[in-house]
Design a protein around this motif. Sequence first.
Motif, PDB file in Angstrom:
ATOM      1  N   UNK A 305     -15.594  -6.963  -9.108  1.00 26.82           N
ATOM      2  CA  UNK A 305     -16.559  -7.511  -8.148  1.00 26.82           C
ATOM      3  C   UNK A 305     -17.857  -8.076  -8.697  1.00 26.82           C
ATOM      4  N   UNK A 306     -18.184  -7.822  -9.966  1.00 27.79           N
ATOM      5  CA  UNK A 306     -19.539  -8.230 -10.354  1.00 27.79           C
ATOM      6  C   UNK A 306     -19.645  -8.577 -11.835  1.00 27.79           C
ATOM      7  N   UNK A 307     -20.613  -9.410 -12.109  1.00 29.01           N
ATOM      8  CA  UNK A 307     -20.957  -9.769 -13.474  1.00 29.01           C
ATOM      9  C   UNK A 307     -22.404  -9.360 -13.682  1.00 29.01           C
ATOM     10  N   UNK A 308     -22.644  -8.705 -14.794  1.00 27.84           N
ATOM     11  CA  UNK A 308     -24.003  -8.287 -15.106  1.00 27.84           C
ATOM     12  C   UNK A 308     -24.495  -9.153 -16.245  1.00 27.84           C
ATOM     13  N   UNK A 309     -25.568  -9.834 -15.986  1.00 28.33           N
ATOM     14  CA  UNK A 309     -26.042 -10.842 -16.920  1.00 28.33           C
ATOM     15  C   UNK A 309     -27.318 -10.445 -17.617  1.00 28.33           C
ATOM     16  N   UNK A 310     -27.314 -10.516 -18.945  1.00 24.84           N
ATOM     17  CA  UNK A 310     -28.560 -10.667 -19.694  1.00 24.84           C
ATOM     18  C   UNK A 310     -28.388 -11.893 -20.560  1.00 24.84           C
ATOM     19  N   UNK A 311     -29.134 -12.917 -20.282  1.00 26.69           N
ATOM     20  CA  UNK A 311     -29.191 -14.094 -21.143  1.00 26.69           C
ATOM     21  C   UNK A 311     -30.653 -14.208 -21.526  1.00 26.69           C
ATOM     22  N   UNK A 313     -34.208 -13.615 -21.562  1.00 33.19           N
ATOM     23  CA  UNK A 313     -35.040 -12.858 -20.622  1.00 33.19           C
ATOM     24  C   UNK A 313     -34.559 -12.926 -19.177  1.00 33.19           C
ATOM     25  N   UNK A 314     -33.475 -13.642 -18.936  1.00 29.51           N
ATOM     26  CA  UNK A 314     -33.000 -13.753 -17.561  1.00 29.51           C
ATOM     27  C   UNK A 314     -31.950 -12.683 -17.293  1.00 29.51           C
ATOM     28  N   UNK A 315     -32.239 -11.819 -16.326  1.00 34.47           N
ATOM     29  CA  UNK A 315     -31.291 -10.749 -15.993  1.00 34.47           C
ATOM     30  C   UNK A 315     -30.928 -10.846 -14.513  1.00 34.47           C
ATOM     31  N   UNK A 316     -29.642 -10.679 -14.231  1.00 31.00           N
ATOM     32  CA  UNK A 316     -29.207 -10.774 -12.840  1.00 31.00           C
ATOM     33  C   UNK A 316     -27.861 -10.094 -12.664  1.00 31.00           C
ATOM     34  N   UNK A 317     -27.541  -9.816 -11.395  1.00 30.08           N
ATOM     35  CA  UNK A 317     -26.178  -9.426 -11.059  1.00 30.08           C
ATOM     36  C   UNK A 317     -25.570 -10.618 -10.336  1.00 30.08           C
ATOM     37  N   UNK A 318     -24.281 -10.831 -10.520  1.00 27.08           N
ATOM     38  CA  UNK A 318     -23.603 -11.935  -9.840  1.00 27.08           C
ATOM     39  C   UNK A 318     -22.428 -11.332  -9.092  1.00 27.08           C
ATOM     40  N   UNK A 319     -22.529 -11.329  -7.792  1.00 24.62           N
ATOM     41  CA  UNK A 319     -21.563 -10.629  -6.946  1.00 24.62           C
ATOM     42  C   UNK A 319     -20.469 -11.596  -6.486  1.00 24.62           C
ATOM     43  N   UNK A 320     -19.215 -11.210  -6.709  1.00 34.05           N
ATOM     44  CA  UNK A 320     -18.081 -12.046  -6.317  1.00 34.05           C
ATOM     45  C   UNK A 320     -17.601 -11.611  -4.938  1.00 34.05           C
ATOM     46  N   UNK A 321     -17.635 -12.524  -3.986  1.00 36.63           N
ATOM     47  CA  UNK A 321     -17.274 -12.224  -2.600  1.00 36.63           C
ATOM     48  C   UNK A 321     -16.184 -13.182  -2.138  1.00 36.63           C
ATOM     49  N   UNK A 322     -14.915 -12.773  -2.295  1.00 41.50           N
ATOM     50  CA  UNK A 322     -13.827 -13.708  -1.980  1.00 41.50           C
ATOM     51  C   UNK A 322     -13.781 -14.066  -0.492  1.00 41.50           C
ATOM     52  N   UNK A 323     -13.371 -15.273  -0.185  1.00 41.72           N
ATOM     53  CA  UNK A 323     -12.973 -15.585   1.191  1.00 41.72           C
ATOM     54  C   UNK A 323     -11.736 -16.469   1.136  1.00 41.72           C
ATOM     55  N   UNK A 324     -10.597 -15.813   1.171  1.00 44.98           N
ATOM     56  CA  UNK A 324      -9.329 -16.518   1.031  1.00 44.98           C
ATOM     57  C   UNK A 324      -8.972 -16.656  -0.439  1.00 44.98           C
ATOM     58  N   UNK A 325      -7.754 -17.133  -0.689  1.00 46.87           N
ATOM     59  CA  UNK A 325      -7.294 -17.202  -2.073  1.00 46.87           C
ATOM     60  C   UNK A 325      -7.979 -18.327  -2.842  1.00 46.87           C
TER      61      UNK A 325
END
Lengths: 418, 161
Positions: A305-311, A313-325
């Motif tokens: 469900x998620x990607x945790x990013x450190x690039x 100084x930029x830090x973020x979570x990236x949440x994958x939310x499917x809607x259909x295939x």
Amino acid sequence: MSNDTRIPLQPVWDQPDTSRIPFKVYTDEQTHQQELEKLFYRNHWCYVGLEAEIPEPGDFKRTVIGERSVIMVRDNEGMINVVENVCAHRGMRFCRKKHGNAKELVCPYHQWNYDLKGNLQGVPFRRGVKQDGEVKGGMPKDFKPAEHGLTQLRVAQRGGVVFASFDENVEPFEEFIGPQMLHYFDRLFNGRKLKLLGYNKQRIPGNWKLMQENIKDPYHPGLLHTWFVTFGLWRADNRSELKMDEHHRHAAMISTRGQGGKNAQTTNVSSFKEEMKLNDPRFLDVEVEPWWNGPTAVMMTVFPSVILQQQVNSVSTRHIQPNGHDSFDFVWTHFGFEDDTPEMTERRLRQANLFGPAGFVSADDGEVIEFSQEGFEQKPFHRSLAELGGREIEETDHMVSETLIRGMYEYWRKQMEV
Amino acid sequence: MNSTTMNMEIYLQLTQFYQDYAAAVDAADWDSWIEMFADDCTYRIQSRENHERNLPMAALSLDGKGMLKDRIYGITETIFHDPYMQNHVIAAPRILGLSPDLIEAQANYAVFRTKNDGIAQVFNVGRYIDRIRQTADGLRIESRICVFDNDMILNSLIYPI
Ligand code: FES
Ligand SMILES: [Fe+2]
């Protein structure tokens, strides 16, 4: 007519390894429904948000796990609960606000109300109405509110990040992540309070797994993201490692930017322009932070469900939310840390221009995912090729491998029993 | 804005300026686009959600003409994307503040996107929140914040809006 163009009766995994991936895994709606069940609703912890998004009692945020709407809410004791956004009465998806503060959760349809843990507290006319001295209607005598709460999910919190699971029997979160990946998780979320900077959201018309693959694919950044190369952020000789948990479902791409002189080997991308300089260098005004302990970028994929990013100084979570295939929403939550100086916050915000739906090195990821899906849809009987670095699955100390993708599909096949 | 202080000439000038802006971005005339900004400008594209919750994150956040130029270099030379045309429909401006050298104004906008082989889609709908400087060379954007209503960006946002 070659084998490639004949439509096979059974488009299946026709070899033991995962260096060939049938397009059908991206195009079949039935497969997608099974994935939701087996990967998002059972056996796995899914990302729901950050504690910093709901700092006060009563604060809530509506989000999703797979395709099921859930509410992450902080109760009066300060505990975080995750409940399904479906009324226990007649099933209305009652919470419409994206976030807010509430004393209780109320379904407007018939005003059933739940406490902040999801327990049913009140049912209007439960005991009927009095008419002509007689009680009429109401719920049966044996109605037990305790049995009609909202679906309450299991919750795991670590380092300010909240995960939840519909599965009562899901393994402990730490085991789910595994010791290897936990190391990188804790590196980013090392106990400091997080500071929410905001969201970026995009709807990408492609199968959700393509985003996991994208962040398990160190082959493309130096080739697709010309911006990286143009401004010297990507070098083939950067020190790098690819690591996985023991199931090969989660992974980390770890890289350390070299100081490399002019003669150091760069990629052989034709558009590389050594002389290019930014008009405004603040986009890449990088300041080394002590918690990095070396790596300048760690991209971690937590399946599914998620990607945790450190690039840098930029830090973020990236949440994958499917809607259909063939579509998913990709929600980026950018944050900083409580001890950030105003300059560091500014730097994180500035570097965020590289990422998200408009980002210098991310906009193109969404595009290639869309066009990959187009390729799959027109040729669903075909398969893709992922044998860079061999057909085996192994950790590496370089970036010229698709091993993490093979690893993910090995795990996927086990879970999906195909 | 009090009607007695409303200046017809400035209003028409501002209206023309907004339409010139639309024409420049629709024609992908990036040199003209950059020239409409002051040197020390701010340009942001931010979701309404972030904007209303006072969260500083934006899809794009540029300060100064140098960053504008870097953005244009990025979209024309480095970012791979599906080619598309833009069509901006900008509503009549609403002037909120007026001083001898600054106009504070807002205007609703709708941006349609048309891809090759495609039909027009509503791509981005929102409101410009502007500070426009009156200079000897004409109007220049000191600050433009494009606050968009869409919860989701349709995959990617490449060109300025
Ligand atoms: S459906 Fe929610 S109260 Fe009736
Ligand atoms: Fe990428």
